[in-house]
Structures are given as structure tokens and as C-alpha cells.
Design a protein around this motif. Structure first.
Motif, PDB file in Angstrom:
ATOM      1  N   SER A   1       0.807  -1.218   0.000  1.00 55.38           N
ATOM      2  CA  SER A   1       0.000   0.000   0.000  1.00 55.38           C
ATOM      3  C   SER A   1       0.845   1.276   0.000  1.00 55.38           C
ATOM      4  CB  SER A   1      -0.940   0.011   1.203  1.00 55.38           C
ATOM      5  OG  SER A   1      -0.200  -0.011   2.408  1.00 55.38           O
ATOM      6  N   THR A   2       2.146   1.160   0.251  1.00 53.69           N
ATOM      7  CA  THR A   2       3.000   2.352   0.234  1.00 53.69           C
ATOM      8  C   THR A   2       3.464   2.716  -1.177  1.00 53.69           C
ATOM      9  OG1 THR A   2       5.080   1.126   0.557  1.00 53.69           O
ATOM     10  CG2 THR A   2       3.857   1.787   2.540  1.00 53.69           C
ATOM     11  N   TYR A   3       3.188   1.859  -2.141  1.00 54.97           N
ATOM     12  CA  TYR A   3       3.643   2.112  -3.502  1.00 54.97           C
ATOM     13  C   TYR A   3       2.598   2.894  -4.289  1.00 54.97           C
ATOM     14  CZ  TYR A   3       7.640  -0.834  -2.634  1.00 54.97           C
ATOM     15  OH  TYR A   3       8.806  -1.333  -2.116  1.00 54.97           O
ATOM     16  N   ASP A   4       3.092   3.799  -5.114  1.00 56.58           N
ATOM     17  CA  ASP A   4       2.216   4.704  -5.852  1.00 56.58           C
ATOM     18  C   ASP A   4       1.867   4.183  -7.241  1.00 56.58           C
ATOM     19  OD1 ASP A   4       4.500   6.926  -4.446  1.00 56.58           O
ATOM     20  OD2 ASP A   4       2.399   6.857  -3.825  1.00 56.58           O
ATOM     21  N   TYR A   5       2.782   3.436  -7.833  1.00 56.45           N
ATOM     22  CA  TYR A   5       2.596   2.999  -9.217  1.00 56.45           C
ATOM     23  C   TYR A   5       2.979   1.528  -9.359  1.00 56.45           C
ATOM     24  CZ  TYR A   5       2.650   8.043  -9.826  1.00 56.45           C
ATOM     25  OH  TYR A   5       2.382   9.385  -9.712  1.00 56.45           O
ATOM     26  N   TRP A   6       2.244   0.858 -10.236  1.00 52.30           N
ATOM     27  CA  TRP A   6       2.439  -0.569 -10.462  1.00 52.30           C
ATOM     28  C   TRP A   6       2.448  -0.876 -11.953  1.00 52.30           C
ATOM     29  CZ3 TRP A   6       3.001  -4.198  -6.537  1.00 52.30           C
ATOM     30  CH2 TRP A   6       2.774  -3.726  -5.235  1.00 52.30           C
ATOM     31  N   GLY A   7       3.256  -1.858 -12.325  1.00 56.33           N
ATOM     32  CA  GLY A   7       3.177  -2.401 -13.663  1.00 56.33           C
ATOM     33  C   GLY A   7       2.076  -3.445 -13.751  1.00 56.33           C
ATOM     34  N   ARG A   8       1.906  -4.005 -14.914  1.00 53.82           N
ATOM     35  CA  ARG A   8       0.844  -4.996 -15.139  1.00 53.82           C
ATOM     36  C   ARG A   8       1.291  -6.414 -14.829  1.00 53.82           C
ATOM     37  NH1 ARG A   8      -2.972  -3.213 -20.215  1.00 53.82           N
ATOM     38  NH2 ARG A   8      -3.479  -1.155 -19.436  1.00 53.82           N
ATOM     39  N   GLY A   9       2.564  -6.605 -14.653  1.00 54.85           N
ATOM     40  CA  GLY A   9       3.059  -7.912 -14.249  1.00 54.85           C
ATOM     41  C   GLY A   9       3.579  -8.759 -15.393  1.00 54.85           C
ATOM     42  N   THR A  10       4.426  -9.710 -15.032  1.00 59.82           N
ATOM     43  CA  THR A  10       4.953 -10.682 -15.984  1.00 59.82           C
ATOM     44  C   THR A  10       4.939 -12.054 -15.318  1.00 59.82           C
ATOM     45  OG1 THR A  10       6.810 -11.179 -17.478  1.00 59.82           O
ATOM     46  CG2 THR A  10       7.380 -10.269 -15.324  1.00 59.82           C
ATOM     47  N   GLN A  11       4.499 -13.052 -16.067  1.00 59.05           N
ATOM     48  CA  GLN A  11       4.336 -14.393 -15.503  1.00 59.05           C
ATOM     49  C   GLN A  11       5.671 -15.130 -15.456  1.00 59.05           C
ATOM     50  OE1 GLN A  11       1.409 -16.127 -14.363  1.00 59.05           O
ATOM     51  NE2 GLN A  11       2.959 -17.593 -13.661  1.00 59.05           N
TER      52      GLN A  11
END
Length: 129
Positions: free
Chosen positions: A114-124
Motif C-alpha cells: 500500500s506504500t507504492y504509488d505505481y504498479w506495472g501490469r506484471g509478468t508471468q
């Protein structure tokens, strides 16, 4: 806004290696501490590794310590996660995340999604036994 795009995931046998990369665009990359998280089906998102703005301080989850290495290149706006000695339990979607770092790097903040402002979409990442 900071846009994050992960790459490098795939299928690997147990004991193998993968290198994930995350490319950032938008605001000044060196203002942000970066983290890698992962989420397996049915599980909560969990912290994997974190790195401060300069790259001089890192922290890891206990279950990846000694096997994974996080690094960053502020000139290229990238953060990487080198994963060695992979295990089937490392199978998950891996996410890159950025949070504005003000003052000292705090490991307690680094491990908390919850402290992070931005996220990528992820990689499997899939590790076969």
C-alpha cells in the motif's frame, strides 16, 4: 504519473535462472524507491525485493534471500530482478512498483504494497519441477 512495464518472464525448469526487467517512464526515476512483488493464484501479493533511490540499499524477503538480486540503472530508468536457483514455489505473476522516497529508505515501507504509488501490469514466471 510513472508508467512501469515488466518483461523477462517465462517458463523455466527448477534450478534455472531468469532476469526480469522493469522500464519506467514519466517522472524522474531517481526520485522513486522501487520494489518487486509477486502474486500466485489464491495468494496475496507478497514482497520480493526492494531498492532505494540510489541503488545503494536493498532488502529481500527471506524466501528469496541469496537467490534473487535487485538492481537499478537510473541512467536507463530500469530496475531488474535477477532470479537464480528458481523453485516451483517461485511461480507467480511478478510486479514492479514505484514509490516516492522522501528521506531515508525504510524497509518497513518497502515490504508494504500500500506504500507504492505505481504498479506495472506484471509478468508471468513459471518454474517447472
Amino acid at each position: 504519473q510513472v508508467q512501469l512495464v515488466e518483461s523477462g518472464g517465462g517458463l523455466v525448469q527448477a534450478g534455472g535462472s531468469l532476469r526480469l526487467s522493469c522500464a519506467a517512464a514519466g517522472r524522474t526515476f531517481s526520485n522513486y524507491a522501487m520494489g518487486w512483488f509477486r502474486q500466485a493464484p489464491g495468494n496475496e501479493r507478497e514482497f520480493v525485493a526492494g531498492i532505494n533511490r540510489s541503488g545503494g540499499t536493498t532488502n529481500y524477503a527471506d524466501n528469496v534471500k541469496g537467490r534473487f538480486t535487485i538492481s537499478r540503472d537510473n541512467a536507463k530508468n530500469t530496475v531488474a530482478l535477477q532470479m537464480n536457483s528458481l523453485k516451483p514455489e517461485d511461480t507467480a505473476v511478478y510486479y514492479c512498483a514505484a514509490r516516492a522516497q522522501v528521506g531515508l529508505y525504510r524497509a518497513s515501507y518497502a515490504i508494504t504494497p500500500s506504500t507504492y504509488d505505481y504498479w506495472g501490469r506484471g509478468t508471468q514466471v513459471t518454474v517447472s519441477s
